[in-house]
Design a protein around this motif. Sequence first.
Motif, PDB file in Angstrom:
ATOM      1  N   GLN A 101      47.941  48.112  27.933  1.00 47.36           N
ATOM      2  CA  GLN A 101      46.533  47.756  28.074  1.00 47.36           C
ATOM      3  C   GLN A 101      46.153  47.140  29.410  1.00 47.36           C
ATOM      4  OE1 GLN A 101      44.977  44.101  26.836  1.00 47.36           O
ATOM      5  NE2 GLN A 101      46.489  43.621  28.410  1.00 47.36           N
ATOM      6  N   ALA A 102      47.078  47.047  30.347  1.00 46.01           N
ATOM      7  CA  ALA A 102      46.751  46.401  31.620  1.00 46.01           C
ATOM      8  C   ALA A 102      45.600  47.134  32.303  1.00 46.01           C
ATOM      9  CB  ALA A 102      47.977  46.400  32.527  1.00 46.01           C
ATOM     10  N   VAL A 103      44.622  46.393  32.798  1.00 44.35           N
ATOM     11  CA  VAL A 103      43.465  47.033  33.426  1.00 44.35           C
ATOM     12  C   VAL A 103      43.900  47.677  34.756  1.00 44.35           C
ATOM     13  CG1 VAL A 103      41.739  45.562  32.352  1.00 44.35           C
ATOM     14  CG2 VAL A 103      42.748  44.874  34.534  1.00 44.35           C
ATOM     15  N   PHE A 104      43.152  48.729  35.138  1.00 46.62           N
ATOM     16  CA  PHE A 104      43.469  49.510  36.333  1.00 46.62           C
ATOM     17  C   PHE A 104      43.651  48.609  37.550  1.00 46.62           C
ATOM     18  CE2 PHE A 104      42.128  51.896  40.066  1.00 46.62           C
ATOM     19  CZ  PHE A 104      42.924  53.026  39.959  1.00 46.62           C
ATOM     20  N   ALA A 105      42.688  47.700  37.755  1.00 42.65           N
ATOM     21  CA  ALA A 105      42.715  46.852  38.951  1.00 42.65           C
ATOM     22  C   ALA A 105      44.007  46.046  39.036  1.00 42.65           C
ATOM     23  CB  ALA A 105      41.515  45.917  38.944  1.00 42.65           C
ATOM     24  N   SER A 106      44.537  45.643  37.855  1.00 37.10           N
ATOM     25  CA  SER A 106      45.731  44.807  37.872  1.00 37.10           C
ATOM     26  C   SER A 106      46.965  45.632  38.203  1.00 37.10           C
ATOM     27  CB  SER A 106      45.909  44.133  36.511  1.00 37.10           C
ATOM     28  OG  SER A 106      46.377  45.061  35.562  1.00 37.10           O
ATOM     29  N   HIS A 194      40.510  44.408  44.175  1.00 39.56           N
ATOM     30  CA  HIS A 194      41.419  43.262  44.243  1.00 39.56           C
ATOM     31  C   HIS A 194      40.744  42.045  43.601  1.00 39.56           C
ATOM     32  CE1 HIS A 194      45.076  41.667  46.189  1.00 39.56           C
ATOM     33  NE2 HIS A 194      44.401  40.545  46.413  1.00 39.56           N
ATOM     34  N   LEU A 195      39.463  41.873  43.924  1.00 41.74           N
ATOM     35  CA  LEU A 195      38.728  40.731  43.371  1.00 41.74           C
ATOM     36  C   LEU A 195      38.510  40.888  41.870  1.00 41.74           C
ATOM     37  CD1 LEU A 195      35.975  40.084  46.062  1.00 41.74           C
ATOM     38  CD2 LEU A 195      38.120  38.871  45.707  1.00 41.74           C
ATOM     39  N   LEU A 196      38.353  42.146  41.437  1.00 40.45           N
ATOM     40  CA  LEU A 196      38.085  42.399  40.026  1.00 40.45           C
ATOM     41  C   LEU A 196      39.229  41.819  39.170  1.00 40.45           C
ATOM     42  CD1 LEU A 196      36.174  43.849  38.042  1.00 40.45           C
ATOM     43  CD2 LEU A 196      37.557  45.892  38.339  1.00 40.45           C
ATOM     44  N   HIS A 197      40.463  42.034  39.578  1.00 40.26           N
ATOM     45  CA  HIS A 197      41.574  41.422  38.852  1.00 40.26           C
ATOM     46  C   HIS A 197      41.760  39.970  39.263  1.00 40.26           C
ATOM     47  CE1 HIS A 197      45.200  40.889  36.637  1.00 40.26           C
ATOM     48  NE2 HIS A 197      45.921  40.693  37.721  1.00 40.26           N
TER      49      HIS A 197
ATOM     50  N   SER B 222      57.433  36.337  37.208  1.00 43.01           N
ATOM     51  CA  SER B 222      56.226  35.533  37.054  1.00 43.01           C
ATOM     52  C   SER B 222      55.145  36.355  36.370  1.00 43.01           C
ATOM     53  CB  SER B 222      55.752  35.089  38.431  1.00 43.01           C
ATOM     54  OG  SER B 222      55.484  36.253  39.187  1.00 43.01           O
ATOM     55  N   CYS B 223      54.043  35.695  36.060  1.00 43.83           N
ATOM     56  CA  CYS B 223      52.980  36.348  35.308  1.00 43.83           C
ATOM     57  C   CYS B 223      51.926  36.895  36.258  1.00 43.83           C
ATOM     58  CB  CYS B 223      52.341  35.331  34.371  1.00 43.83           C
ATOM     59  SG  CYS B 223      50.984  35.999  33.419  1.00 43.83           S
ATOM     60  N   THR B 224      51.581  38.185  36.102  1.00 44.61           N
ATOM     61  CA  THR B 224      50.479  38.716  36.904  1.00 44.61           C
ATOM     62  C   THR B 224      49.258  38.979  36.034  1.00 44.61           C
ATOM     63  OG1 THR B 224      51.887  40.656  36.962  1.00 44.61           O
ATOM     64  CG2 THR B 224      51.380  39.668  39.043  1.00 44.61           C
ATOM     65  N   ASN B 225      49.199  38.316  34.908  1.00 47.18           N
ATOM     66  CA  ASN B 225      47.984  38.327  34.076  1.00 47.18           C
ATOM     67  C   ASN B 225      47.522  39.732  33.693  1.00 47.18           C
ATOM     68  OD1 ASN B 225      48.132  35.590  34.567  1.00 47.18           O
ATOM     69  ND2 ASN B 225      46.651  35.662  36.230  1.00 47.18           N
ATOM     70  N   GLN B 226      48.490  40.570  33.340  1.00 46.03           N
ATOM     71  CA  GLN B 226      48.117  41.917  32.886  1.00 46.03           C
ATOM     72  C   GLN B 226      48.069  41.997  31.377  1.00 46.03           C
ATOM     73  OE1 GLN B 226      51.233  44.088  35.103  1.00 46.03           O
ATOM     74  NE2 GLN B 226      49.490  45.134  36.046  1.00 46.03           N
ATOM     75  N   TYR B 227      48.664  41.025  30.728  1.00 37.96           N
ATOM     76  CA  TYR B 227      48.612  40.884  29.265  1.00 37.96           C
ATOM     77  C   TYR B 227      49.290  42.028  28.522  1.00 37.96           C
ATOM     78  CZ  TYR B 227      45.028  37.915  31.303  1.00 37.96           C
ATOM     79  OH  TYR B 227      44.364  37.028  32.125  1.00 37.96           O
ATOM     80  N   GLU B 228      50.262  42.663  29.156  1.00 33.91           N
ATOM     81  CA  GLU B 228      51.056  43.661  28.440  1.00 33.91           C
ATOM     82  C   GLU B 228      51.894  42.956  27.370  1.00 33.91           C
ATOM     83  OE1 GLU B 228      49.576  46.625  29.495  1.00 33.91           O
ATOM     84  OE2 GLU B 228      51.582  47.470  29.466  1.00 33.91           O
ATOM     85  N   CYS B 229      52.243  41.692  27.652  1.00 30.58           N
ATOM     86  CA  CYS B 229      53.081  40.913  26.739  1.00 30.58           C
ATOM     87  C   CYS B 229      52.410  40.749  25.381  1.00 30.58           C
ATOM     88  CB  CYS B 229      53.377  39.546  27.342  1.00 30.58           C
ATOM     89  SG  CYS B 229      51.897  38.691  27.931  1.00 30.58           S
ATOM     90  N   SER B 230      51.162  40.291  25.409  1.00 30.27           N
ATOM     91  CA  SER B 230      50.506  40.032  24.123  1.00 30.27           C
ATOM     92  C   SER B 230      50.197  41.332  23.398  1.00 30.27           C
ATOM     93  CB  SER B 230      49.234  39.209  24.326  1.00 30.27           C
ATOM     94  OG  SER B 230      48.447  39.749  25.348  1.00 30.27           O
ATOM     95  N   ALA B 231      50.000  42.423  24.173  1.00 25.60           N
ATOM     96  CA  ALA B 231      49.745  43.707  23.528  1.00 25.60           C
ATOM     97  C   ALA B 231      51.014  44.237  22.868  1.00 25.60           C
ATOM     98  CB  ALA B 231      49.218  44.701  24.544  1.00 25.60           C
ATOM     99  N   ALA B 232      52.175  43.917  23.435  1.00 21.55           N
ATOM    100  CA  ALA B 232      53.437  44.409  22.870  1.00 21.55           C
ATOM    101  C   ALA B 232      53.976  43.468  21.795  1.00 21.55           C
ATOM    102  CB  ALA B 232      54.485  44.556  23.972  1.00 21.55           C
TER     103      ALA B 232
END
Lengths: 256, 270, 639
Positions: A101-106, A194-197, B222-232
Amino acid sequence: MNLVCNLFGSSIGRKFIMALTGLVLIGFVFGHLVGNLQVFAHPDKINGYAHFLHSLGPVLWLVRIGLLVCVGLHIWAATVLTLESRRARGSEPYGVKTWIQAVFASRYIRWSGYVVLGFILYHLAHFTVGVAQAGTYKTALPAHTLTSDYHVLGFTVVPAGTRVHDVHQMVVLGFQPPLVSLFYIVAVGLLSLHLLHGMDSLFQTLGWRNASWSRSLRTVVTLLCVAYFAGSLVIPGAVLTGALKPAPAVKTASAQ
Amino acid sequence: MVAVNTQKLFSVTLRVWRQAGPAQPGKFVEYPAKDLNPNMSFLEMLDVVNDELAAQGIEPIAFAHDCREGICGTCSCTINGKPHGPGKGVATCQTYMRSFSDGDTIVVEPFRARAFPVIKDLVIDRAAFDKIQQAGGFITARAGSAPEANALPIAKGDADLAMDAAQCIGCGACVAACKNASAMLFVSAKVSHLGLLPQGQAERDRRVLAMVNTMDALGFGSCTNQYECSAACPKLISHDFIARMNRDYVKASFRSAFKAAPANTSGGGA
Amino acid sequence: MATLNSKIPTGPLAEKWRKHKTEIKLVNPANKRKYEVIVVGAGLAGASAASSLADLGYKVKCFVFHDSPRRAHSIAAQGGINAAKNYQNDGDSVHRLFYDTLKGGDYRAREANVHRLAEVSVNIIDQCVAQGVPFAREYGGLLANRSFGGAQVSRTFYARGQTGQQLLLGAYSALSRTVGAGAVDLHTNSEMLDLVVVNGQAKGVIIRNLVTGVISRHSADAVILATGGYGNVFNLSTYARGSNTTAIWRAYKRGACMANPCYTQIHPTCIPVSGDYQSKLTLMSESLRNDGRIWAPKKSGDARTAADIPESDRDYFLERLYPSFGNLAPRDIASRAAKRVCDEGRGVGTTGLGVYLDFADAIGRLGEPAVRERYGNLFDIYHEITAENAYKAPMRIYPAVHYTMGGLWVDYNLMSNIPGLFVLGEANFSDHGANRLGASALMQGLADGYFVIPYTVGDYLAGQKSGSRPSTDGAEFKQAEDNVRGLSNRLLATKGKQPVSYFHKKLGKIIWDHCGMSRTKAGLESALQKIPALREEFNATVNVPGSAETLNQSLEKAGRVADFIELGELMCRDALTREESCGGHFREEHQEADGECKRDDQNFAHVAAWEYQGDSKSPLRNTEPLNYEFTKMSVRNYK
């Protein structure tokens, strides 16, 4: 000292530094954009604005150094974290790995970061140092004499009649080569991404985000990024389409 | 009524990671899995395949499993690129073959991360999680010293939120799903569970600093705030807890730097 | 012949434990660190014992076969934990909890043990709250309760449907704290394969590292087994696949008596079996019976769907048979009632082995959101497994093996007949008699670990000279290690054709058919013919691939199934000898006219403790009489 160790040595500390510097840089890019949008007003506006900024002297240098430190720390933290994260992933890659589910920008934050870095360097060379496109740099152009006072917060900071660099002309001429404008458009597009994420993410890193308002945050961030992109797009866009033309060369003498 | 035994049987091909030991190189090997009932669990399918492999003189596929009801956190496969397979909020043992179709090729690999070395085939070593817990994932309360349970009311909302975090089963899917192999969701769940409760306040700063620093030292990313963790996550633990932990960590770092320290922490006395 | 001295303290029931605690011997703080205690298992009982003993200052070594101590099957307990707090102001008391538990166990447990359990139940809740267990709460912030089977008060504390998980994680956090502090030496992936007895006292264990295959010897001043129950003897059960009897079985073969092995609990509300590939039965918490109504069609062979069967054709059989307890009748009673209904051909589902657990009334009364709030995760589990929506159609449930009340014999101090060998939690036989009430297993595991063993182990150790632990070079250690190596070499060398699972399934079917919910003389006798034959077949044709020097899951399973086969035989022997019906042990020959258990207090008010006599000899049946000084053994009545 423990605090320094925790902030610079730990993953969360480095993320914290990234978020804080990101916050400063977001403030800068938005302020910078708003300032530059004065290009659409009478040339007195942006030229008076530029003159005012330069007249700040040491304060300007303080801000510049501060911004450079932020950029440096932001890049340092990103680099160190990226290298550590690559190591953490391990040597054996997945045979198959899907995004959930990671957003595209990220997913492309690092790549957008690299291009934005390249863009910043060119942008500084272009409009601040005058190395790139030296022929249209402000010092190579005739000076501009203000026809009206330039105000900040109701105070006149640059009075009418002052002869200043013609930044307006520099911007318009600078964007006339289509390749330069296109590069600029692509780069601000990626910067917006970049800012979006990044904007959304910094709330998470600073610990301010939670599910009860994360959707609203996402919407606000998205609107800001679209606005930023649109605002940044119109300057080269207007030059390219001819909506923004060089002012008629009425002033002849160069600035002091 | 559900016709349990009259379901149409089907077959798939498994592409399984085989690795004889931690130091040996591994590779994908394909095995057919035939005549599967859609109501079989994924692990029951592996049981059947393993019995067939053993009958052919091939060593069965080693895979971790225990409770088979999604609570012990032992099972740990990455199935078609997603930890614990296609379902949302379930562990591998709660993945049923009805999620797949006849003729599918299913890629089965271990959870991968430097901090989770492969022991054999699909079995990994998650001792790193225990080490993080040992660093601070507790409230010090010796048996016998506890006050009356109702002496300390806890708002229902806080208790419920703590319970949301406390549900973590320690499987490691968050690490496996994260592109940085970060353990932030796991650590933040424990930090938040205990940090949300009044009992956990005395050790709150100590806990978050110790757990995060141990996590870093063990080689998680480290965390890059993509939230794959909580989805999995098989318990769908929210990444909001990561935000909470970030805040706790920075606060604790500042507090520990500026708080007055007692001169003498030892007991002594006559 | 083993001596079975229960060591129950004298005096009034309510004073026994307090009196005992003041009378037993102590080890002074400086000397505690000179004693080393081995704890095998880290479920509720093991983890709480290991951390509590370490906090006292003993040197503790803890062995778990899982990859982490947080995985023990205590984690799967859903419903709750009982405690006589009387927070609901509904008349609960220590005495009432004691009485309910004793009666629930059909008067086959020791009064003194059960009373102690009820006494310390209140401390357990305090301890768990202090550790940060997030129990359910009322809006005012105080602890919430719910009711459970076999009780007419609400005394069950819970954390959603994951109470066992939260309690185990609490105990695990205490264990982690002591491991982190260096007070417990934790060994994961380490399976105990033999007990070492030196001069008649338990002084060590033999451990196989499941990852490296390395076999090691460990000596100690005392050994504590907290290795859980043996319900996987049935193959299909609600146990984890790894749950096994090996540790207690090998201790049995070293002389520890196995008490009441035939007392097994069949839980009434499990998801029915769907096919022969099945490896596991999933429990639907007993708490569902608070709001769900159990029924079956009145007519046998009724093929209509649940929705098409009108009220008039439904038989809410628990409410009909047991009006005062209704759907909350004790587990053994509810299970047998469901079995009887299915035996009459009134079962539902394609197999005919199931009855309905219906929430339509509760949804009508409370609304779907309230039902979801209470039981949402259980409905989700049901949906995952069956792909059916229980909010729309009733659940189908059938009894499944869930707990074993039998286990190693222990005295009041939880010490077996081998001095120095303590047994805690489900691995012992002590507190539940012939049937365990819901939400009592968690209570017992934690009572043993937090509040009993810290006192009683000291009483034993005070009698041992500090520093007298034997060296692991001794003959007994060598013999035990050779025994372990011999066993795994034999399994690997057989190189037969049949996978281990074949034997486990076959054994499970024999035990389920003949030593399950109802038992007969003829059935048990035939089982006692079939099991030795199965053992022969196992020894001759089992296929264990791989080697002993690496992770070898087939080898682990083979060793455990070999033990299950032997244990299964002892269970049948015990069930055959116990010529009465009590709790979970139902002999068809001994029933009342209405199908209820018919106890024989004259001849069987005792604990049967079996003593190993060698592989070729029949085990010896010792008995410990159950003397009821304070309670009258009456007929259980839930009507």
